[in-house]
Design an enzyme around this catalytic site. Structure first.
Site, short mmCIF file in Angstrom:
data_model
loop_
_atom_site.label_atom_id
_atom_site.label_comp_id
_atom_site.label_asym_id
_atom_site.label_seq_id
_atom_site.Cartn_x
_atom_site.Cartn_y
_atom_site.Cartn_z
N ARG A 17 1.11 -1.68 -0.20
CA ARG A 17 -0.22 0.14 -0.21
C ARG A 17 0.36 0.78 -0.14
O ARG A 17 0.34 2.31 -0.10
CB ARG A 17 -0.84 -0.02 1.09
CG ARG A 17 -2.93 -0.82 0.74
CD ARG A 17 -3.51 -0.67 1.98
NE ARG A 17 -2.42 -2.07 2.86
CZ ARG A 17 -3.02 -2.30 4.35
NH1 ARG A 17 -3.58 -0.96 4.93
NH2 ARG A 17 -2.17 -2.95 4.93
N TYR A 76 30.62 33.86 -3.50
CA TYR A 76 30.91 32.54 -2.99
C TYR A 76 32.59 32.17 -3.00
O TYR A 76 33.16 33.07 -2.66
CB TYR A 76 30.97 31.38 -4.23
CG TYR A 76 31.62 30.59 -4.37
CD1 TYR A 76 30.39 29.06 -3.77
CD2 TYR A 76 32.75 30.19 -5.07
CE1 TYR A 76 31.04 28.23 -3.68
CE2 TYR A 76 32.91 28.70 -4.76
CZ TYR A 76 32.44 28.25 -4.47
OH TYR A 76 32.59 26.53 -4.27
#
Ligand code: UD1
Ligand code: MG
Length: 492
Positions: free
Chosen positions: A21, A377
């Site tokens: 299920r 960065y």
């Protein structure tokens, strides 16, 4: 000396079922709640009562499940179930494997791999009652409003447990019974062994039912009893993804509540998600909408959130982490991160350091007091102490094939938009000018400039964009709008 308390002879975790299920390629018991697989929760609960042996029965997706279990609990005995279906057969297979060296005696506990909220405390209570009452079988039960699908607990007129009837085999009268079998039991090993030898597959599902052991144990003169729990969540299994989410939410509610009781301020429990593996100190403050995953730890007086997701991140004492997405990072004591910051693995921010807005970092060690305040960065880099990295700085660490390191010293001041073309080293106390492209090492104390001369071509806009608003404004601003463009150069 007090002898160490020994637990039951064995715990058997049943995990052979298919779990259709879930409609998933992932085996049901490997689905996670609270950052841990369902079977991971089951194994921890089983281990917590200190059994002499722990066996887990597998069949569906056997290799995937076995590999996962061996990683979580290397000493668990993995037992394969054969073609004969049913919980009774699963336990029989485990018992045979456990008996191989020496026949088990004493208490054998059975639990399920898909019942993730079962606590070690409730299991211990089950074992304690079983042993105190010298029962042959003690079953953990709960009383539910809707008992559909469950095995029902049959009791005699005096209230003693006489057996269990599976829903599919039950009469209409039996279907009115609301006390259900959780599927979790403590058995006497000898009783279990003998009864399983007699269990057949003659029932509505053609399975060997473990539940038949109760009736057989009673017939053999054993005492069968129940421990009824009022906490239905602890015996609830997840069969589909709706139940999985409900169990996940309940587990989280319990985790958040436990941390609040331990001294953590949680402003909005409903939007605070904390994995079972996370640890928090007293006086941590968690603001709304945060997810703390994995091995994340947050030290005293730190504030996390709002809107933050941290996975395997260590947050130091008194640090502030706002609107941040981080994994595998270490944030120092008193440091500040965010808002809108992406910390990737290997980021180590020193005490009182800062990684500010719109910064991405990876594999970077930032010394005490150093600041990367805005837009940039930093990857594969090492930055010393008390260094200020200007706005928009970038480590160009990747040449298209390999990554290279940038090493920046202490007390460095870099101008806005400096680009470090790695591999490159900047010495202590060095400065860089705005827009510098650092391709060569900068010695300590040097000023690095990489100047491209600025050229102004006067009158260019009115000449080349006549009739535009820019041209009109330019003409209004220059009294004498000369028609011959002149050039000037600056910065030579
Ligand atoms: C079982 C009980 C039922 C109880 C319910 C609680 C039996 C016969 N019935 O029913 O009384 O109310 O659990 O949830 O025991 N499993 C195996 N091998 C098998 C079959 C099952 O390992 O051959 C494992 C499953 O992976 C699962 C557990 O046993 O973890 C229960 O199996 P499931 O099929 O869900 O049992 P139910 O029919 O719901
Ligand atoms: Mg079944």
């Amino acid at each position: 000396m007090i002898p160490e308390k020994t637990g039951p002879a064995a715990v058997i975790v049943l995990a052979a079922g298919a779990g259709t299920r879930m409609k998933s390629r992932t085996p049901k018991i490997l689905h996670e709640i609270g950052g841990r697989s369902m079977v991971g929760h089951a194994l921890l609960a089983a281990r917590s009562i200190n059994p002499q042996q722990l066996a887990i029965v597998v069949r569906h997706e056997r290799d995937l499940v076995a590999e996962h279990v061996s990683r979580l609990d290397p000493s668990a005995l993995i037992v394969d179930q054969d073609d004969i279906p049913g919980t009774g057969r699963a336990v029989e297979a485990a018992l045979q494997a456990l008996d191989a060296e020496q026949q088990l005696t004493g208490t054998v506990v059975v639990t399920y791999g898909d019942v993730p909220l079962l606590s070690g405390g409730l299991l211990a209570e089950l074992v304690a009652t079983h042993e105190r009452e010298a029962n042959a079988v003690t079953v953990l039960t709960a009383v539910l409003d809707d008992a559909t699908g469950y095995g029902r607990i049959l009791r005699g007129e005096d209230g003693t447990v006489t057996g269990i009837r599976e829903h599919k085999d039950s009469s209409e009268a039996e279907q009115l019974i609301r006390e259900v079998n959780s599927g979790i039991y403590a058995f006497d090993a000898a009783v279990l062994r003998e009864a399983l030898g007699k269990v057949t597959t003659e029932n509505a599902q053609g399975e060997k039912y473990l539940t038949d052991v109760l009736g057989l144990a009673r017939e053999a003169g054993g005492r069968v009893a129940a421990v009824v729990t009022a906490d239905r969540w602890q015996v609830e299994g997840a069969n589909d993804r709706v139940q999985l989410a409900a169990l996940g939410a309940e587990l989280n509610r319990r985790t958040v509540e436990a941390w609040m009781r331990a001294g953590v301020t949680v402003v909005d429990p409903a939007t605070t998600w904390i994995d079972a593996s996370v640890t928090l100190d007293e006086d941590v403050r968690l603001l709304p909408n945060i997810q703390l995953h994995g091995a994340t730890t947050v030290a005293r007086d730190a504030v996390v959130g709002p809107d933050t997701t941290l996975t395997d991140v260590t947050v130091g004492e008194g640090a502030k982490v706002v609107r941040t997405h981080g994994s595998g990072a270490v944030i120092g004591k008193g440091a500040a991160v965010g808002p809108f910051t992406y910390l990737r693995p290997g980021t180590v921010l020193g005490e009182s350091g800062k990684i500010g807005a719109f910064y991405e970092t990876k594999n970077v060690t930032i010394g005490r007091g150093s600041k990367l305040s805005h837009l940039g960065y930093a990857g594969d880099a090492e930055i010393g102490e008390d260094t200020n990295i200007g706005c928009g700085n970038i480590t160009a660490n990747y040449d298209g094939e390999k990554k290279h390191r940038t090493v920046i010293g202490s007390g460095v001041r870099t101008g806005s938009n400096t680009v470090f073309v790695a591999p490159v080293t900047v010495g202590d106390g060095a400065y860089s000018g705005a827009g510098a492209v650092i391709r060569k090492d900068v010695p300590a104390g040097a000023l690095a400039l990489s100047i491209a001369a600025q050229r102004n071509t006067e009158g260019w806009v009115p000449a080349h964009r006549p009739g535009t608003r820019s041209a009109e404004l330019a003409q209004a601003a220059t009294k004498d709008s000369s028609s011959t463009p002149a050039s000037t150069e600056e910065g030579k």
